[in-house]
Design a protein around this motif. Structure first.
Motif, short mmCIF file in Angstrom:
data_model
loop_
_atom_site.label_atom_id
_atom_site.label_comp_id
_atom_site.label_asym_id
_atom_site.label_seq_id
_atom_site.Cartn_x
_atom_site.Cartn_y
_atom_site.Cartn_z
N GLY A 1 0.81 -1.20 0.00
CA GLY A 1 0.00 0.00 0.00
C GLY A 1 0.85 1.26 0.00
N PRO A 2 0.20 2.42 -0.05
CA PRO A 2 0.93 3.68 -0.08
C PRO A 2 1.42 4.09 1.31
CG PRO A 2 -1.42 4.11 -0.05
CD PRO A 2 -1.26 2.62 -0.13
N TRP A 3 2.42 4.96 1.32
CA TRP A 3 2.90 5.53 2.57
C TRP A 3 1.82 6.42 3.17
CZ3 TRP A 3 7.16 3.99 5.01
CH2 TRP A 3 8.18 3.38 4.27
N ARG A 4 1.67 6.38 4.50
CA ARG A 4 0.73 7.25 5.21
C ARG A 4 1.31 7.59 6.59
NH1 ARG A 4 -0.87 7.95 0.94
NH2 ARG A 4 -2.96 7.70 0.05
N VAL A 5 0.96 8.77 7.08
CA VAL A 5 1.36 9.20 8.43
C VAL A 5 0.42 8.55 9.43
CG1 VAL A 5 1.60 11.15 9.99
CG2 VAL A 5 2.28 11.38 7.59
N PHE A 6 0.98 7.94 10.49
CA PHE A 6 0.13 7.29 11.47
C PHE A 6 0.33 7.82 12.89
CE2 PHE A 6 3.96 4.73 11.91
CZ PHE A 6 3.99 4.39 13.25
#
Length: 386
Positions: free
Chosen positions: A226-231
């Motif tokens: 999946g894509p990079w995301r801020v968590f």
């Protein structure tokens, strides 16, 4: 018709032997050149074999050199291209993650709801209104808040830290980048500046043959990712909480109320208790005694008193995520200069804002959380209020 009579003649393709000419063509019969050969036709072979022509010297023409050149080029450039391709793969991973990081920071520092496009659904769901860095829009307008962010170097890695095998450049599934956030704001006609060091955490899911998101596995090759995301957005864990923030906002020391205002959660609990019991803002944690606390015009105090949540700041029961520090759980030891607590009322969404305030003449750790404003949040369809 040929005038050459049948007989043994020097082989045109191999000088060390003779070949039989039958009067029309060369045959498959050969004999050593040194042998004295009688000029008779050779006996038929018992098992005639397919004609075999001994190879003469190889001719190195232009086509041969071109082919050799391509082969050599592939061998040489293969050794050169290998690290280049590895670097390109790593650069592509960093570029993708960097775009998400930059997009998140740009939107989240300006109260732009577009920050949610760069965050995981779980992270975005923890912020009811506003943005993790810049806070809620109406609060920012009330305080004339300006935010700037300095982003440090992004580092990508795999969370399989216990593995002996190093991850490939395209097997990174986590990333961190330090950020220094500077807040400039105005309160009661005075200008202040606060700073805080935090860390933005990124992640992306991996898939191995099914739809279940997993962490990267350095021993497997993924079928999709999946894509990079801020968590998460939180304090650096290698520093003491008192060392990662600073502020120019001060007030006279008053030890009589400090114990209940050591942190944002404790101050919110103190405010909540007085509101629910007395229906008034008589908290011990009001800034400068509460003379200049900003309240939205026409603020529905009855709705706030009836709706403000009660929670235990030590156990976290009933806790609400702070807008500007959503990466941390309520524990009282994770501090940011501005802490905004949103809560839902019957007639609107409200945001109570606390500032970390230094005691005049106090030491580095002598600070408290002070309530400076309560506003009705900007929500879709309701317009912007102050």
């Amino acid at each position: 018709m040929s005038e050459i009579v049948p007989g043994w003649y020097p082989d045109p393709e191999q000088a060390a032997q003779l070949r039989w000419w039958d009067g029309q063509r060369w045959t498959e019969h050969t004999a050593p050149a040194q042998a004295a050969i009688a000029p008779q036709e050779p006996a038929p072979l018992q098992q005639p074999a397919a004609p075999v022509r001994p190879r003469g010297p190889r001719i190195w023409n232009a086509g041969t050199w071109a082919t050799l050149g391509v082969c050599v080029a592939l061998i040489v450039t293969g050794g050169v291209l290998a690290p280049i391709l590895v670097n390109q793969a790593r650069n592509a991973e960093v570029e993708q993650a960097q775009e998400v990081l930059d997009g998140f920071v740009a939107a989240a520092s300006q109260q732009d709801d577009g920050w949610r496009d760069f965050a995981t659904p779980q992270f975005a769901s923890r912020v009811a209104v506003g943005a993790p860095i810049g806070g809620e829009k109406n609060t920012a307008e009330a305080l004339d808040l300006k935010v700037s962010v300095e982003v440090g170097e992004l580092e990508l890695f795999t969370n399989n830290w216990y593995r002996d095998t190093a991850p490939a450049p395209d097997q990174t599934d986590m990333g961190t980048a330090p950020v220094t956030i500077t807040y400039n704001y105005t309160f009661d006609g005075e200008s202040y500046e606060s700073t805080v060091e935090q860390v933005v955490w990124l992640a992306r899911p991996y898939y191995y043959g099914d739809s279940r998101p997993q962490q990267a596995d350095t021993f497997k090759r993924e079928t999709a990712k999946g894509p990079w995301r801020v968590f998460r957005l939180g304090d650096p864990k290698d520093k003491d909480a008192q060392e990662v923030w600073s502020t120019t906002m001060t007030e006279p020391t008053d030890s009589g109320f400090k114990s209940s205002c050591d942190s944002g959660p404790q101050a919110f609990d103190d405010m909540s208790t007085h509101l629910r019991v007395d229906g008034e803002f008589v908290s011990n944690c009001l800034y400068d005694g509460g003379e200049n606390v900003l309240l939205s015009e026409g603020l529905d105090r009855d709705d706030i008193a009836a709706s403000v949540p009660a929670f235990d700041p030590l156990s976290g029961v009933g806790a609400l995520p702070e807008i500007t520090s959503v990466g941390e759980l309520f524990g009282g030891d994770e501090l940011t200069p501005i802490m905004e607590f949103p809560f839902e009322g019957k007639n609107g969404t409200y945001v109570a804002t606390f500032m970390l305030v230094r005691a005049e003449g106090g030491g580095p750790g002598d600070a408290r959380a002070a309530l400076v404003s309560v506003v009705e949040a900007a929500t879709p369809g309701k317009g912007e209020k102050k």
